[in-house]
Design a protein around this motif. Structure first.
Motif, PDB file in Angstrom:
ATOM      1  N   GLY A   1      33.032  31.199  31.651  1.00 24.07           N
ATOM      2  CA  GLY A   1      32.901  32.640  31.405  1.00 24.07           C
ATOM      3  C   GLY A   1      31.505  33.224  31.593  1.00 24.07           C
ATOM      4  O   GLY A   1      31.067  33.992  30.755  1.00 24.07           O
ATOM      5  N   GLY A   2      30.780  32.893  32.605  1.00 24.09           N
ATOM      6  CA  GLY A   2      29.449  33.469  32.865  1.00 24.09           C
ATOM      7  C   GLY A   2      29.479  34.438  34.039  1.00 24.09           C
ATOM      8  O   GLY A   2      30.487  35.112  34.297  1.00 24.09           O
ATOM      9  N   ALA A   3      28.358  34.468  34.783  1.00 24.75           N
ATOM     10  CA  ALA A   3      28.210  35.394  35.911  1.00 24.75           C
ATOM     11  C   ALA A   3      29.295  35.172  36.957  1.00 24.75           C
ATOM     12  O   ALA A   3      29.841  36.131  37.511  1.00 24.75           O
ATOM     13  CB  ALA A   3      26.829  35.207  36.547  1.00 24.75           C
ATOM     14  N   TYR A   4      29.615  33.896  37.212  1.00 31.00           N
ATOM     15  CA  TYR A   4      30.604  33.598  38.254  1.00 31.00           C
ATOM     16  C   TYR A   4      31.960  34.185  37.875  1.00 31.00           C
ATOM     17  O   TYR A   4      32.619  34.861  38.668  1.00 31.00           O
ATOM     18  CB  TYR A   4      30.714  32.083  38.454  1.00 31.00           C
ATOM     19  CG  TYR A   4      31.721  31.695  39.509  1.00 31.00           C
ATOM     20  CD1 TYR A   4      31.379  31.714  40.854  1.00 31.00           C
ATOM     21  CD2 TYR A   4      33.020  31.298  39.165  1.00 31.00           C
ATOM     22  CE1 TYR A   4      32.283  31.353  41.838  1.00 31.00           C
ATOM     23  CE2 TYR A   4      33.945  30.944  40.142  1.00 31.00           C
ATOM     24  CZ  TYR A   4      33.572  30.968  41.477  1.00 31.00           C
ATOM     25  OH  TYR A   4      34.477  30.615  42.437  1.00 31.00           O
ATOM     26  N   ALA A   5      32.375  33.902  36.609  1.00 35.46           N
ATOM     27  CA  ALA A   5      33.685  34.390  36.157  1.00 35.46           C
ATOM     28  C   ALA A   5      33.738  35.912  36.267  1.00 35.46           C
ATOM     29  O   ALA A   5      34.747  36.488  36.682  1.00 35.46           O
ATOM     30  CB  ALA A   5      33.938  33.938  34.720  1.00 35.46           C
ATOM     31  N   GLU A   6      32.603  36.539  35.926  1.00 34.78           N
ATOM     32  CA  GLU A   6      32.567  38.005  35.985  1.00 34.78           C
ATOM     33  C   GLU A   6      32.699  38.496  37.429  1.00 34.78           C
ATOM     34  O   GLU A   6      33.475  39.400  37.742  1.00 34.78           O
ATOM     35  CB  GLU A   6      31.247  38.491  35.386  1.00 34.78           C
ATOM     36  CG  GLU A   6      31.289  39.969  35.045  1.00 34.78           C
ATOM     37  CD  GLU A   6      29.940  40.431  34.483  1.00 34.78           C
ATOM     38  OE1 GLU A   6      29.563  41.558  34.766  1.00 34.78           O
ATOM     39  OE2 GLU A   6      29.274  39.616  33.801  1.00 34.78           O
ATOM     40  N   MET A   7      31.935  37.846  38.336  1.00 28.67           N
ATOM     41  CA  MET A   7      32.007  38.236  39.751  1.00 28.67           C
ATOM     42  C   MET A   7      33.420  38.015  40.284  1.00 28.67           C
ATOM     43  O   MET A   7      33.964  38.823  41.033  1.00 28.67           O
ATOM     44  CB  MET A   7      31.019  37.389  40.586  1.00 28.67           C
ATOM     45  CG  MET A   7      29.629  37.998  40.662  1.00 28.67           C
ATOM     46  SD  MET A   7      28.356  36.797  41.086  1.00 28.67           S
ATOM     47  CE  MET A   7      28.887  36.178  42.619  1.00 28.67           C
ATOM     48  N   PHE A   8      34.006  36.900  39.881  1.00 28.38           N
ATOM     49  CA  PHE A   8      35.339  36.573  40.376  1.00 28.38           C
ATOM     50  C   PHE A   8      36.344  37.618  39.891  1.00 28.38           C
ATOM     51  O   PHE A   8      37.205  38.088  40.632  1.00 28.38           O
ATOM     52  CB  PHE A   8      35.737  35.172  39.904  1.00 28.38           C
ATOM     53  CG  PHE A   8      36.931  34.631  40.629  1.00 28.38           C
ATOM     54  CD1 PHE A   8      36.795  34.076  41.892  1.00 28.38           C
ATOM     55  CD2 PHE A   8      38.196  34.705  40.068  1.00 28.38           C
ATOM     56  CE1 PHE A   8      37.903  33.602  42.571  1.00 28.38           C
ATOM     57  CE2 PHE A   8      39.305  34.238  40.749  1.00 28.38           C
ATOM     58  CZ  PHE A   8      39.156  33.675  41.995  1.00 28.38           C
ATOM     59  N   ARG A   9      36.202  37.984  38.588  1.00 29.38           N
ATOM     60  CA  ARG A   9      37.116  38.975  38.020  1.00 29.38           C
ATOM     61  C   ARG A   9      36.964  40.319  38.748  1.00 29.38           C
ATOM     62  O   ARG A   9      37.937  40.960  39.103  1.00 29.38           O
ATOM     63  CB  ARG A   9      36.808  39.150  36.529  1.00 29.38           C
ATOM     64  CG  ARG A   9      38.068  39.245  35.686  1.00 29.38           C
ATOM     65  CD  ARG A   9      37.851  39.474  34.206  1.00 29.38           C
ATOM     66  NE  ARG A   9      36.603  40.039  33.811  1.00 29.38           N
ATOM     67  CZ  ARG A   9      35.607  39.335  33.254  1.00 29.38           C
ATOM     68  NH1 ARG A   9      35.757  38.032  33.068  1.00 29.38           N
ATOM     69  NH2 ARG A   9      34.502  39.927  32.881  1.00 29.38           N
ATOM     70  N   LEU A  10      35.690  40.684  38.999  1.00 31.60           N
ATOM     71  CA  LEU A  10      35.425  41.955  39.690  1.00 31.60           C
ATOM     72  C   LEU A  10      36.074  41.974  41.074  1.00 31.60           C
ATOM     73  O   LEU A  10      36.732  42.919  41.466  1.00 31.60           O
ATOM     74  CB  LEU A  10      33.914  42.129  39.862  1.00 31.60           C
ATOM     75  CG  LEU A  10      33.228  43.034  38.858  1.00 31.60           C
ATOM     76  CD1 LEU A  10      31.716  42.965  39.059  1.00 31.60           C
ATOM     77  CD2 LEU A  10      33.715  44.470  39.046  1.00 31.60           C
ATOM     78  N   GLN A  11      35.866  40.846  41.790  1.00 34.20           N
ATOM     79  CA  GLN A  11      36.452  40.791  43.141  1.00 34.20           C
ATOM     80  C   GLN A  11      37.970  40.767  43.054  1.00 34.20           C
ATOM     81  O   GLN A  11      38.652  41.418  43.839  1.00 34.20           O
ATOM     82  CB  GLN A  11      35.945  39.548  43.886  1.00 34.20           C
ATOM     83  CG  GLN A  11      34.504  39.685  44.315  1.00 34.20           C
ATOM     84  CD  GLN A  11      34.103  38.628  45.339  1.00 34.20           C
ATOM     85  OE1 GLN A  11      34.907  37.821  45.785  1.00 34.20           O
ATOM     86  NE2 GLN A  11      32.840  38.646  45.704  1.00 34.20           N
ATOM     87  N   ALA A  12      38.463  40.020  42.058  1.00 35.89           N
ATOM     88  CA  ALA A  12      39.911  39.888  41.953  1.00 35.89           C
ATOM     89  C   ALA A  12      40.558  41.227  41.631  1.00 35.89           C
ATOM     90  O   ALA A  12      41.690  41.497  42.023  1.00 35.89           O
ATOM     91  CB  ALA A  12      40.268  38.860  40.881  1.00 35.89           C
TER      92      ALA A  12
END
Ligand SMILES: Nc1ncnc2c1ncn2[C@@H]1O[C@H](COP(=O)(O)OP(=O)(O)OP(=O)(O)O)[C@@H](O)[C@H]1O
Length: 626
Positions: free
Chosen positions: A598-609
Motif C-alpha cells: 500500500g505505498g506509492a506503487y499501489a496508489e499509482m496502480f489504483r490511479l491508472q486502474a
C-alpha cells in the motif's frame, strides 16, 4: 614586427603545414603529380616569356637559331594550358579523397566520446554542424579546386617574377609587393562580403529569410492567401531586410577602404615599374628583347595578385581543415584516423550479468538541480526489473548512466563489475532500445541483425551460409511478435525500410517497435548481458504494449532485463518492480508485494486502474475509451 602580425603569420604557417600534411595523407600520389603539374604550368609560362625574348633578339641579329626559339616558344605556349587541364582532373581525384577523409575524421570525432553530452551541448553541437555545413556546401566540395588554382597561378606569378628579376631585382620586388598588397586587401574585402551574404546567421537575416520563404510554403502560403496577408508580409520583409543590411553596409564600407587604398598604391608601384622599364628601353640601356621579357613578366606576376573567390575559398579550406584538427584535439584524438583495436573486437557472450548502482549522484552539466543524490540499486544477473516513477524523476537518466552515456558525479555504476562510463567492454554488455530508437534506412535484415553485423565487423566475411544472419534475425523477429513485419515486406529481407528508396517501404510505428525489440534480442547473441527497454513502446496502446512486454520477458528469461514504462499493467510481470522517487528508490518488490504494502506503487496502480476497466476474460487492463 608587432606581436599580432607575428601571431597571424605563425597561425597561417601552422594552417598551411597542417593542410598540406592532410592533403598528402589523403592522396599522396595525386598530390605529387599535382605539384609536378603546378611546376610545369610555371615552367611553360617562363619558357614562353624567355623564348619570345630570345626570338626577338635572334630576329634582330638575323642569327640562325630562330627556329629553335620558335619551337621552344610553341612548347611553352602549349605546356601551360595542357598542364592546367591535367591538373584539373588530378585535383578532382584529390578532392574526392580529401572530402572522404574529412567526413570520416569528423564522424570519428563525433563518435569518440562515449557520452552524448557533446551532441546535447548547444555550443559543442554547433561546432560540429558548422563543419558539417561547410563540408556539404559548395565551398567544401570545391576547396581543392580553389587551393590548387591559387598555387597554379602562383607558379605562373613566380615565372613572371623570375623574368622581371633578370632585368632588375628591385623592379621584381616592387611589382611583387604591389600585387600581394592588392591580393591581401581585396581578399579581406571579399571575405567580408562572403560572410555577410552567405554565412551571416544574425537574427535579422534569419527573420528576413523566414518572411521571404513564408508565401512559398505550401501550408503557410494557403493561410497567407486566405487572410490576405501578402502585402503585410512583403512590407515586413522589406523592413527587416533593410534593418539587417545596415550592419552589412557598415562592415562592407569599412573593409572597402583598405582594399581601395591597396589598389591605388599597387597601381602607382606597377606604373613606376612600367615607366622604369620604358625609360631604360628608350635610353638604350635595355634591349628590345629584354623589354619583351620584362613586360610579359610584369603581366604574369599578377598570378601572385588577387584571384577573387579562389583566394577566399582557399582560406576557408585551410581554416576548416584546421577546425577539424582542433575539434579532434579537443576530444583527445590524433589529426589522422587511428585504428581502434577495441572497436571491432567481439565481446564474448558470458550470459546474464549483474548491474550495480551504489550511492550514485548525478547532475546534468546544464542544470543546477541534481537528478540523483545517493541512488542505490542492485540487480542480480538474470533478474527482470521494471523501473517506474512519475515524469521527470530520472528513469531515463538512470538508463543513460547504465549505458555510460554520462559518468556519475559520485558513487559507482557497475555492469558486471566494470564502469560503463570508461570501459568499452562494460558498455557493450548493455543493449538498450530507447524511446527514440533509430529507424535505419537499411534493409530489414540489417535493421534487425545490426548487433550481429557490428560484432562481426572486424572478422573476414564468411562466404558460406554460416555467415548469413538471416535465420537469427528471423528467430528474433518472431520472438518479438514481428511476423507481420515480414508480411509487410513480402518476405523480402532485402527491402529497405524507407519509402524514398527503390522498392523501399515504410513500417507502422508498432512494426518499427517490433523491429527494434528484435534488434535488442539479437544483441544477446552478440554478447550483451543486460537488455534495457526504455519505453520504446510508448506509442502503442496499453494492450499492445502489455503484450510486447510480457512476450519480451518470456523470451528473455534468464537474461538481466530492465524495463522502463509508465504503464504499470505492462510491467507487472517483471520479477521485481522498483519505484523511483525524488529521493531515490522509494519502493522495491514484486507487483503483488508492492500492491499489498500500500505505498506509492499501489496508489499509482489504483490511479491508472481507475482510468481502465478490466476486459472481460482478460487479466490485463485496457484503456476506457472516452
Ligand atoms: N539532457 C538533459 N539535460 C538537462 N536536463 C535533463 C536532460 N535530460 C533530462 N533532464 C532532466 O532531468 C530530469 C530527469 O529526466 P529523465 O528524462 O531521466 O526523467 P524520466 O523519469 O525518464 O521522465 P519521463 O517519464 O518523462 O520520461 C528531468 O527534470 C529532466 O528535465
Amino acid at each position: 614586427m608587432p606581436q599580432a602580425v607575428v601571431g597571424r603569420l605563425m597561425r597561417w604557417t601552422r594552417w598551411q603545414l597542417h593542410f598540406w600534411r592532410m592533403t598528402w595523407h589523403a592522396a599522396p600520389w595525386l598530390t605529387a603529380v599535382g605539384v609536378l603539374l603546378v611546376v610545369l604550368r610555371g615552367v611553360g609560362v617562363w619558357l614562353t616569356i624567355y623564348a619570345s625574348g630570345r626570338l626577338v633578339q635572334q630576329l634582330g641579329d638575323r642569327s640562325g637559331d630562330v627556329w629553335v626559339w620558335l619551337a621552344l616558344l610553341g612548347m611553352g605556349i602549349a605546356l601551360e594550358p595542357l598542364a592546367a587541364a591535367w591538373l584539373e582532373s588530378v585535383v578532382a581525384g584529390i578532392q574526392e579523397r580529401f572530402s572522404r577523409q574529412q567526413v570520416l575524421l569528423v564522424a570519428d570525432a563525433a563518435l569518440a566520446p562515449h557520452g552524448i553530452e557533446h551532441l546535447e551541448n548547444p555550443e559543442k553541437a554547433a561546432r560540429f554542424s558548422d563543419i558539417e555545413d561547410y563540408l556539404r556546401g559548395m565551398f567544401g566540395v570545391n576547396a581543392m579546386n580553389a587551393v590548387w588554382s591559387v598555387i597554379g597561378y602562383g607558379s605562373i606569378g613566380v615565372a613572371g617574377f623570375v623574368a622581371v628579376a633578370q632585368w632588375s631585382w628591385w623592379a621584381a620586388l616592387i611589382a611583387l609587393v604591389a600585387y600581394r598588397a592588392t591580393a591581401v586587401t581585396w581578399t579581406a574585402y571579399l571575405d567580408v562580403l562572403l560572410r555577410d551574404l552567405v554565412e551571416d546567421g544574425s537574427l535579422g537575416r534569419r527573420q528576413a529569410d523566414y518572411l521571404r520563404s513564408l508565401p512559398l510554403e505550401r501550408a503557410g502560403g494557403k493561410e497567407i492567401r486566405l487572410f490576405g496577408l501578402t502585402p503585410w508580409i512583403l512590407r515586413r520583409y522589406h523592413e527587416v531586410w533593410a534593418a539587417a543590411f545596415v550592419g552589412i553596409w557598415q562592415r562592407r564600407s569599412k573593409a572597402l577602404r583598405p582594399a581601395l587604398a591597396g589598389s591605388v598604391a599597387a597601381m602607382v608601384l606597377l606604373a613606376a615599374c612600367y615607366v622604369w622599364a620604358g625609360r631604360d628601353a628608350w635610353s638604350g640601356t635595355m634591349s628590345a628583347a629584354t623589354l619583351v621579357v620584362v613586360m610579359q613578366g610584369l603581366v604574369q606576376l599578377a598570378g601572385l595578385g588577387p584571384l577573387g573567390d579562389y583566394n577566399v575559398q582557399a582560406i576557408r579550406a585551410r581554416f576548416y581543415e584546421n577546425e577539424i584538427r582542433e575539434l579532434r584535439t579537443s576530444y583527445g584524438l590524433p589529426p589522422t584516423l587511428h585504428d581502434d583495436p577495441d572497436s571491432t573486437a567481439v565481446v564474448p557472450a558470458t550470459g546474464a550479468v549483474a548491474v550495480d548502482f551504489t550511492d550514485v549522484g548525478f547532475t546534468y552539466p546544464s542544470r543546477a538541480e541534481p537528478v540523483f543524490t545517493g541512488l542505490d540499486l542492485h540487480v542480480p544477473a538474470g533478474q527482470s526489473v521494471a523501473i517506474v516513477g512519475v515524469n521527470g524523476v530520472g528513469k531515463s537518466t538512470l538508463i543513460k548512466l547504465l549505458c555510460g552515456l554520462y559518468p556519475a558525479d559520485h558513487g559507482t555504476v557497475r555492469v558486471d563489475g566494470r564502469d560503463p562510463a570508461t570501459d568499452e567492454a562494460a558498455r557493450r554488455k548493455v543493449a538498450t532500445i530507447f524511446q527514440e530508437f533509430v529507424r535505419y534506412h537499411l534493409t530489414l535484415r540489417e535493421n534487425v541483425a545490426l548487433p550481429l553485423l557490428a560484432a562481426n565487423a572486424g572478422a573476414e566475411p564468411a562466404a558460406d551460409a554460416a555467415g548469413d544472419p538471416t535465420p537469427a534475425a528471423d528467430r528474433a523477429l518472431h520472438a518479438a511478435a514481428g511476423a507481420d513485419v515480414l508480411g509487410r515486406v513480402g518476405g523480402d529481407w532485402d527491402t529497405i525500410l524507407e519509402p524514398g528508396y527503390d522498392g523501399g517501404t515504410e513500417l507502422s510505428g508498432g512494426q518499427w517497435q517490433r523491429v527494434a525489440i528484435a534488434r535488442a534480442l539479437l544483441a544477446v547473441d552478440a554478447g550483451a548481458g543486460v537488455l534495457v527497454l526504455d519505453e520504446p513502446t510508448a506509442a502503442l496502446d496499453v494492450r499492445a504494449e502489455a503484450e510486447i512486454f510480457s512476450r519480451f520477458l518470456e523470451v528473455t528469461r534468464g537474461v538481466t532485463t530492465i524495463l522502463v514504462s509508465h504503464r504499470l499493467s505492462s510491467v507487472r510481470h517483471a520479477d521485481r518492480i522498483v519505484v523511483l522517487g525524488p529521493e531515490g528508490v522509494v519502493q522495491d518488490g514484486s507487483h503483488d508485494e508492492l500492491l499489498n504494502s500500500g505505498g506509492a506503487y499501489a496508489e499509482m496502480f489504483r490511479l491508472q486502474a481507475s482510468r481502465f476497466e478490466k476486459a472481460s476474460g482478460d487479466d490485463e487492463f485496457v484503456e476506457v475509451s472516452s
